[in-house]
Write a protein that holds these residues in place. Structure first.
Motif, short mmCIF file in Angstrom:
data_model
loop_
_atom_site.label_atom_id
_atom_site.label_comp_id
_atom_site.label_asym_id
_atom_site.label_seq_id
_atom_site.Cartn_x
_atom_site.Cartn_y
_atom_site.Cartn_z
N LEU A 1 11.01 7.36 -5.06
CA LEU A 1 12.12 6.97 -4.20
C LEU A 1 12.42 8.14 -3.28
O LEU A 1 12.74 9.24 -3.75
N SER A 2 12.31 7.92 -1.99
CA SER A 2 12.42 9.04 -1.05
C SER A 2 13.85 9.44 -0.80
O SER A 2 14.20 10.63 -0.87
N GLU A 3 14.72 8.48 -0.49
CA GLU A 3 16.05 8.86 -0.04
C GLU A 3 17.09 7.78 -0.30
O GLU A 3 16.78 6.58 -0.29
N VAL A 4 18.30 8.22 -0.54
CA VAL A 4 19.47 7.36 -0.55
C VAL A 4 20.21 7.58 0.76
O VAL A 4 20.53 8.72 1.11
N GLY A 5 20.45 6.54 1.51
CA GLY A 5 21.12 6.67 2.79
C GLY A 5 22.62 6.74 2.64
O GLY A 5 23.22 5.95 1.91
N ALA A 6 23.23 7.69 3.33
CA ALA A 6 24.69 7.78 3.39
C ALA A 6 25.16 7.40 4.79
O ALA A 6 26.17 7.90 5.30
N GLY B 1 0.80 -1.22 0.00
CA GLY B 1 0.00 0.00 0.00
C GLY B 1 0.83 1.27 0.00
O GLY B 1 0.34 2.34 0.38
N PHE B 2 2.10 1.16 -0.44
CA PHE B 2 3.00 2.30 -0.40
C PHE B 2 3.08 3.00 -1.75
O PHE B 2 2.99 2.35 -2.81
N HIS B 3 3.28 4.31 -1.71
CA HIS B 3 3.57 5.09 -2.91
C HIS B 3 4.92 5.80 -2.80
O HIS B 3 5.19 6.75 -3.53
N ALA B 4 5.75 5.32 -1.89
CA ALA B 4 7.12 5.79 -1.74
C ALA B 4 7.93 4.64 -1.17
O ALA B 4 7.39 3.67 -0.63
N MET B 5 9.25 4.75 -1.29
CA MET B 5 10.11 3.68 -0.79
C MET B 5 11.53 4.21 -0.63
O MET B 5 11.96 5.10 -1.36
N TYR B 6 12.23 3.66 0.37
CA TYR B 6 13.66 3.92 0.46
C TYR B 6 14.32 3.43 -0.83
O TYR B 6 13.95 2.39 -1.37
N ALA B 7 15.31 4.16 -1.31
CA ALA B 7 16.01 3.74 -2.53
C ALA B 7 16.86 2.51 -2.22
O ALA B 7 17.75 2.58 -1.36
N ASP C 1 24.37 9.57 -6.54
CA ASP C 1 23.50 8.43 -6.83
C ASP C 1 22.03 8.82 -6.71
O ASP C 1 21.20 8.40 -7.51
N ALA C 2 21.70 9.63 -5.70
CA ALA C 2 20.31 10.10 -5.58
C ALA C 2 19.90 10.89 -6.80
O ALA C 2 18.78 10.75 -7.32
N GLU C 3 20.79 11.72 -7.28
CA GLU C 3 20.52 12.51 -8.48
C GLU C 3 20.32 11.59 -9.69
O GLU C 3 19.40 11.77 -10.48
N ARG C 4 21.16 10.59 -9.79
CA ARG C 4 21.12 9.69 -10.95
C ARG C 4 19.89 8.80 -10.96
O ARG C 4 19.25 8.63 -12.01
N ILE C 5 19.52 8.24 -9.81
CA ILE C 5 18.42 7.28 -9.81
C ILE C 5 17.06 7.94 -9.65
O ILE C 5 16.04 7.28 -9.79
N GLY C 6 17.05 9.24 -9.32
CA GLY C 6 15.78 9.94 -9.21
C GLY C 6 15.20 10.00 -7.82
O GLY C 6 14.00 10.26 -7.67
#
Length: 282
Positions: free
Chosen positions: A60-65, A28-34, A91-96
């Motif tokens: 995709l909400s976020e890329v974790g560093a 039921g999600f419309h977002a997800m951790y990358a 990577d966040a920029e590249r994958i959206g």
């Protein structure tokens, strides 16, 4: 508002975007951790995931560093962490993804996110400003933001210190990652958490890129103890939190974290029930 939590998603490149996004939609999600696997995916494979996610209205909400300490007292280690954060932002920029997220770091030589007597000094504040500028200036993203998660014993530890930090960094490529629970570090903030929640959104709401939502409870043993628990078992004012988060914009991602996988489901059920009472679409 887009509510989500971690999901067990092994080998998503092997299984492909349809299987992965089927699981996201089933929850039921419309977002997800990358997923980390996407960070190294070839361009053609990445495009398949991006197209499928866009068609299903999943962001995709976020890329974790995570695990990086850009203000490590060892300058060599600090430089490595800054480079890793730059890669996460690229990577966040590249994958959206909307953003790359980390904490600002710690003066502790042993623990990247640990408490330390120097963490809240002016010298450390200046070091945070310098390292954050290095991260974003080294990437110059056009869409993704670099965001700093709030913490109890590290800058930013309050909405006021977050505003001061944003002003000092002075980069529009830096945004707010709001984790209110991480700033609940004293009795007054948890006893009157409704006021603190409102205060955080009053000061930071228009700068928020992503949110983490955590339930808290205080214990009776001395000196003073606060623990994370499943939503509905603590004292945080979920109704005020949901109303204020939803008011930011209808697509703000709100992610759960820090629990075993089996604990996310009851939290999601509780949050959805309260949201339905408030006529908030998740």
């Amino acid at each position: 508002m887009r509510l989500y939590s971690p999901l067990p998603l092994p080998n998503i490149l092997e299984k492909g975007p349809v299987a992965w996004l089927d699981m996201v939609q089933k929850a039921g999600f419309h977002a997800m951790y990358a997923p980390n696997e996407l960070r190294g995916a070839p361009d053609d494979v990445l495009r398949l995931f991006q197209v499928e996610a866009r068609e299903r209205d999943i962001i995709l909400s976020e890329v974790g560093a995570w695990g990086n300490n850009p203000i490590h007292p060892d300058t060599t280690e600090a430089a490595k962490s800054i480079a890793n954060c730059q890669r996460a932002l690229a990577d966040a920029e590249r994958i959206g993804a909307l953003c790359a997220v980390n904490i600002t770091g710690s003066c502790s030589p042993e623990q990247w996110d640990g408490p330390h007597p120097k963490n809240l000094t002016r010298e450390t504040f200046d070091a945070v400003v310098e390292s954050t500028r290095k991260i974003v200036d080294g990437v110059k993203p056009r869409r993704a933001k670099y965001v700093l998660e709030t913490m109890p014993w590290i800058y930013p530890d309050s909405p006021e210190s977050y505003l001061e930090l944003l002003k000092a960094v002075d980069r529009d490529t830096v945004g707010v990652h709001l984790d209110i629970a991480n700033m609940v570090n004293c009795p007054s903030r948890i006893f009157d958490n409704t006021a603190f929640i409102n205060h955080c959104f009053d000061l930071l709401g228009d700068k928020v890129i992503a949110i983490h939502a955590k339930e808290l409870i205080y214990r009776n043993n001395l000196t003073f103890h606060i623990d994370e628990v499943i939503w509905g078992q603590g004292v945080m004012d979920l109704r005020t939190f949901l109303k204020r988060a939803n008011a930011i914009h209808p697509d703000v991602p709100v992610g759960l974290e820090h629990m075993p996988f089996e604990s996310f489901a009851p939290s999601i059920i509780h949050i959805r029930a309260i949201a339905q009472e408030l006529n908030i679409h998740l």
